[in-house]
Scaffold this motif. Structure first.
Motif, short mmCIF file in Angstrom:
data_model
loop_
_atom_site.label_atom_id
_atom_site.label_comp_id
_atom_site.label_asym_id
_atom_site.label_seq_id
_atom_site.Cartn_x
_atom_site.Cartn_y
_atom_site.Cartn_z
N GLY A 155 0.81 -1.21 0.00
CA GLY A 155 0.00 0.00 0.00
C GLY A 155 0.84 1.27 0.00
N LEU A 156 0.25 2.34 -0.50
CA LEU A 156 0.95 3.61 -0.61
C LEU A 156 0.27 4.66 0.28
CD1 LEU A 156 1.32 3.69 -4.50
CD2 LEU A 156 3.08 3.06 -2.83
N PRO A 157 1.02 5.65 0.74
CA PRO A 157 0.43 6.71 1.55
C PRO A 157 -0.46 7.61 0.70
CG PRO A 157 2.71 7.24 1.03
CD PRO A 157 2.48 5.84 0.54
N ALA A 158 -1.51 8.15 1.30
CA ALA A 158 -2.36 9.12 0.62
C ALA A 158 -1.65 10.47 0.60
CB ALA A 158 -3.70 9.24 1.33
N LEU A 159 -1.58 11.08 -0.56
CA LEU A 159 -0.88 12.35 -0.72
C LEU A 159 -1.86 13.45 -1.13
CD1 LEU A 159 2.24 11.09 -2.70
CD2 LEU A 159 2.09 11.59 -0.25
N PRO A 160 -1.52 14.71 -0.84
CA PRO A 160 -2.38 15.80 -1.28
C PRO A 160 -2.46 15.86 -2.81
CG PRO A 160 -0.76 16.56 0.32
CD PRO A 160 -0.36 15.19 -0.07
N VAL A 161 -3.65 16.19 -3.31
CA VAL A 161 -3.85 16.38 -4.74
C VAL A 161 -4.01 17.88 -4.98
CG1 VAL A 161 -5.24 15.83 -6.76
CG2 VAL A 161 -4.97 14.14 -4.94
N ALA A 162 -3.07 18.44 -5.72
CA ALA A 162 -3.04 19.89 -5.95
C ALA A 162 -3.33 20.20 -7.41
CB ALA A 162 -1.68 20.46 -5.55
#
Length: 299
Positions: free
Chosen positions: A126-133
């Motif tokens: 699994g991958l970390p959730a990152l901000p979507v800009a």
């Protein structure tokens, strides 16, 4: 371990790298040490094919992608003494040297007599959730003449964003009914904006439409001395504004953090204020239109 992400003239796709992570996870759990070689164009500071000594390895594992072409054939020659295994790959020509050079091919598809299997990326860790800009810039507005700082602002923002660990989405407020890359209606653009975590913009409507969607905006006024972006930020009571003359990483970092924390609530409150009815809504120029029309008719 190698893949198309290892070749100078290859490419690193998200799927390829996730497939690599899946294989690394399997090897790590089994306690098997390994090195990964990367293209110098993608990761300049990582080990590259030209840096490694083939004699130092007993096995070569090629991960993901199609098995074809001279670059893979060259791997067979360079690592001729190694046991060579391809995993999660597509077999194009089962009799081609790129395929037959491997001692074992654990294909995802194309291998004779085998059933296609899921790509390795599907079961990657699994991958970390990152901000979507969302990034909304303008390179025009030549009406501001020598006060324009648009090129400098765009260069600073894109360079800064490139160094942030976030998902970036370039957007345009310009509508086009024929260009599939652009939205054709305001509703289409708003549907995109509502799915973002924040918007970075030097456009008046980049700011307003983000707030209308309840999304915090990090706004930069690209006109020296301030112009319509500054005026609109003040009109909307929005604090996350950076003047072109004071644009630096420290200010961008501060407002980025604010947008992703307190700015979420502030943007939601601004959206509700925009949607208010009657006296609850902030006045705008349209509120004076009827009076202006009546005054002209009376005149």
């Amino acid at each position: 371990m190698a893949g198309w992400f290892s070749f100078l003239h290859g490419e690193a796709t998200a799927g390829d790298v996730l497939a690599l992570h899946r294989v690394e996870d399997v090897l790590r759990r089994a306690g098997i040490g390994h090195d990964v070689v990367w293209s110098p164009g993608f990761r300049p500071d990582a080990p590259h094919l030209d840096d490694v000594r083939p004699a130092a390895y007993t096995h070569l594992v090629f991960v993901c992608g199609p098995l074809h072409g001279p670059q893979i054939e060259d791997l067979h020659r360079r690592f001729a003494h190694c046991v060579r295994i391809a995993v999660g790959t597509s077999v194009i020509d089962p009799g081609g040297p790129a395929v037959t050079g491997f001692h074992r091919v654990l294909a995802r598809d194309g291998a004779p007599g085998t059933v296609p299997g899921p790509d390795l990326a599907a079961r990657a860790p699994g991958l970390p959730a990152l901000p979507v800009a969302g990034l909304i810039l303008t390179h025009g507005q030549h009406e501001y003449g020598p006060r324009r700082r648009h090129e400098q602002v765009a260069g600073a923002l894109t360079g800064w964003l490139a160094g942030r660990d976030c998902a970036r989405l370039e957007l345009d407020t310009r509508l086009d009914a024929h260009d599939w890359r652009l939205c054709a209606t305001p509703a289409q653009l708003e549907s995109v904006l509502t799915r973002l975590d924040l918007v970075v913009t030097d456009r008046l409507h980049g700011l307003v439409l983000a707030l209308r969607a309840g999304v915090p905006a990090l706004a930069v006024d690209p006109v020296a001395g301030g112009a319509k972006v500054t005026a609109q930020a003040h009109a909307c009571g929005w604090p996350a504004l950076v003047p072109a003359e004071r644009l630096d990483a420290a200010r961008l970092e501060r407002w980025w953090h604010w947008c992703l924390t307190d700015g979420r609530r502030a943007a939601a409150e601004t959206r509700e204020r925009f949607r208010g009815a009657g006296a609850a809504a902030p006045p705008d120029a349209a509120d004076g239109l009827l009076a202006a029309l009546e005054g002209r008719v009376a005149a």
